[in-house]
Design a protein around this motif. Structure first.
Motif, mmCIF file in Angstrom:
data_model
loop_
_atom_site.group_PDB
_atom_site.id
_atom_site.type_symbol
_atom_site.label_atom_id
_atom_site.label_comp_id
_atom_site.label_asym_id
_atom_site.label_seq_id
_atom_site.Cartn_x
_atom_site.Cartn_y
_atom_site.Cartn_z
ATOM 1 N N PRO A 64 0.837 -1.208 0.000
ATOM 2 C CA PRO A 64 0.000 0.000 0.000
ATOM 3 C C PRO A 64 0.869 1.255 0.000
ATOM 4 N N GLY A 65 0.401 2.295 -0.631
ATOM 5 C CA GLY A 65 1.106 3.571 -0.623
ATOM 6 C C GLY A 65 1.168 4.181 -2.006
ATOM 7 N N ARG A 66 1.829 5.319 -2.079
ATOM 8 C CA ARG A 66 1.971 6.053 -3.337
ATOM 9 C C ARG A 66 3.276 5.687 -4.008
ATOM 10 N N GLY A 67 3.224 5.514 -5.319
ATOM 11 C CA GLY A 67 4.426 5.237 -6.087
ATOM 12 C C GLY A 67 5.278 6.482 -6.230
ATOM 13 N N GLY A 68 6.454 6.298 -6.809
ATOM 14 C CA GLY A 68 7.350 7.424 -7.049
ATOM 15 C C GLY A 68 6.709 8.458 -7.955
ATOM 16 N N MET A 69 7.138 9.694 -7.822
ATOM 17 C CA MET A 69 6.501 10.805 -8.524
ATOM 18 C C MET A 69 6.344 10.551 -10.021
ATOM 19 N N PHE A 70 7.352 9.965 -10.662
ATOM 20 C CA PHE A 70 7.300 9.768 -12.103
ATOM 21 C C PHE A 70 6.945 8.340 -12.499
ATOM 22 N N SER A 71 6.732 7.482 -11.523
ATOM 23 C CA SER A 71 6.421 6.085 -11.793
ATOM 24 C C SER A 71 4.934 5.911 -12.088
ATOM 25 N N LEU A 72 4.622 4.987 -12.989
ATOM 26 C CA LEU A 72 3.235 4.784 -13.395
ATOM 27 C C LEU A 72 2.369 4.148 -12.316
ATOM 28 N N ASP A 73 2.960 3.689 -11.227
ATOM 29 C CA ASP A 73 2.145 3.188 -10.118
ATOM 30 C C ASP A 73 1.653 4.324 -9.220
ATOM 31 N N ASN A 74 2.166 5.524 -9.409
ATOM 32 C CA ASN A 74 1.745 6.676 -8.608
ATOM 33 C C ASN A 74 0.256 6.953 -8.831
ATOM 34 N N GLY A 75 -0.458 7.223 -7.757
ATOM 35 C CA GLY A 75 -1.874 7.554 -7.836
ATOM 36 C C GLY A 75 -2.790 6.343 -7.802
ATOM 37 N N ARG A 76 -2.230 5.162 -7.667
ATOM 38 C CA ARG A 76 -3.036 3.939 -7.644
ATOM 39 C C ARG A 76 -3.185 3.381 -6.231
ATOM 40 N N GLU A 77 -2.628 4.090 -5.253
ATOM 41 C CA GLU A 77 -2.689 3.714 -3.833
ATOM 42 C C GLU A 77 -2.012 2.388 -3.538
ATOM 43 N N ARG A 78 -1.198 1.919 -4.477
ATOM 44 C CA ARG A 78 -0.304 0.778 -4.315
ATOM 45 C C ARG A 78 0.986 1.138 -5.021
ATOM 46 N N ARG A 79 2.079 0.601 -4.528
ATOM 47 C CA ARG A 79 3.354 0.918 -5.163
ATOM 48 C C ARG A 79 4.220 -0.339 -5.239
ATOM 49 N N PHE A 80 5.112 -0.328 -6.197
ATOM 50 C CA PHE A 80 6.044 -1.444 -6.339
ATOM 51 C C PHE A 80 7.136 -1.345 -5.282
ATOM 52 N N LEU A 81 7.642 -2.501 -4.888
ATOM 53 C CA LEU A 81 8.694 -2.608 -3.890
ATOM 54 C C LEU A 81 9.576 -3.794 -4.262
ATOM 55 N N SER A 82 10.881 -3.633 -4.136
ATOM 56 C CA SER A 82 11.793 -4.760 -4.333
ATOM 57 C C SER A 82 12.059 -5.423 -2.994
ATOM 58 N N ARG A 83 11.908 -6.722 -2.982
ATOM 59 C CA ARG A 83 12.295 -7.534 -1.828
ATOM 60 C C ARG A 83 13.445 -8.413 -2.296
ATOM 61 N N GLY A 84 14.142 -9.002 -1.380
ATOM 62 C CA GLY A 84 15.248 -9.853 -1.795
ATOM 63 C C GLY A 84 15.518 -10.984 -0.824
ATOM 64 N N ARG A 85 16.122 -12.013 -1.356
ATOM 65 C CA ARG A 85 16.635 -13.110 -0.545
ATOM 66 C C ARG A 85 17.961 -13.526 -1.151
ATOM 67 N N VAL A 86 18.889 -13.936 -0.310
ATOM 68 C CA VAL A 86 20.211 -14.333 -0.770
ATOM 69 C C VAL A 86 20.088 -15.670 -1.508
ATOM 70 N N PHE A 87 20.752 -15.763 -2.663
ATOM 71 C CA PHE A 87 20.771 -17.016 -3.409
ATOM 72 C C PHE A 87 21.441 -18.101 -2.574
ATOM 73 N N THR A 88 21.012 -19.332 -2.743
ATOM 74 C CA THR A 88 21.681 -20.473 -2.124
ATOM 75 C C THR A 88 22.992 -20.728 -2.854
ATOM 76 N N ALA A 89 23.853 -21.519 -2.267
ATOM 77 C CA ALA A 89 25.128 -21.871 -2.921
ATOM 78 C C ALA A 89 24.879 -22.563 -4.256
ATOM 79 N N GLN A 90 23.858 -23.416 -4.317
ATOM 80 C CA GLN A 90 23.529 -24.104 -5.557
ATOM 81 C C GLN A 90 23.057 -23.126 -6.628
ATOM 82 N N GLU A 91 22.231 -22.172 -6.231
ATOM 83 C CA GLU A 91 21.737 -21.168 -7.191
ATOM 84 C C GLU A 91 22.886 -20.304 -7.711
ATOM 85 N N LEU A 92 23.801 -19.918 -6.826
ATOM 86 C CA LEU A 92 24.951 -19.122 -7.259
ATOM 87 C C LEU A 92 25.816 -19.903 -8.231
ATOM 88 N N ALA A 93 26.005 -21.185 -7.973
ATOM 89 C CA ALA A 93 26.812 -22.020 -8.875
ATOM 90 C C ALA A 93 26.135 -22.116 -10.246
#
Length: 113
Positions: A81-110
């Protein structure tokens, strides 16, 4: 980069108004640390930008410095929930994009090489 169902839904909603879009995450201050969604013909990709892939046919780029910091991480495009960045197309939709992350496993890195 992968995306949650919520992110895919918001992408589909935005594409109803703007069929040809891209994502870019610059890593700068303020809105630059969030994934921003732009009309594809209104944003210039820089020489140092790295393409992470596509989500539902939409290209996703990140700045080179951000890539170096996050290259050992699976980035996940999500929506909160929230407002997107001023120039981002998600602005004004009361939802915004967010990056989340998780560290790759050793197998995924290989597998990434």
């Amino acid at each position: 980069m992968i995306a949650t169902d919520a992110a895919r839904g918001l992408i589909a909603e935005i594409r109803q108004d703007h069929p040809d879009i891209i994502f870019h995450q610059s890593g700068g201050c303020c809105d630059g640390s969030s994934p921003m969604c732009y009309p594809a013909d209104e944003f210039r990709i820089g020489e140092g930008d790295v393409k992470l892939g596509d989500i539902d046919g939409v290209p996703v780029y990140i700045s080179g410095s951000q890539f170096e910091a996050w290259k050992h991480t699976q980035l996940i495009l999500d929506v909160v929930p929230g407002r997107g960045g001023m120039f981002s197309l998600d602005n004004g939709r009361e939802r915004r994009f967010l990056s989340r992350g998780r560290v790759f496993t050793a197998q995924e890195l290989a597998a990434l090489g």
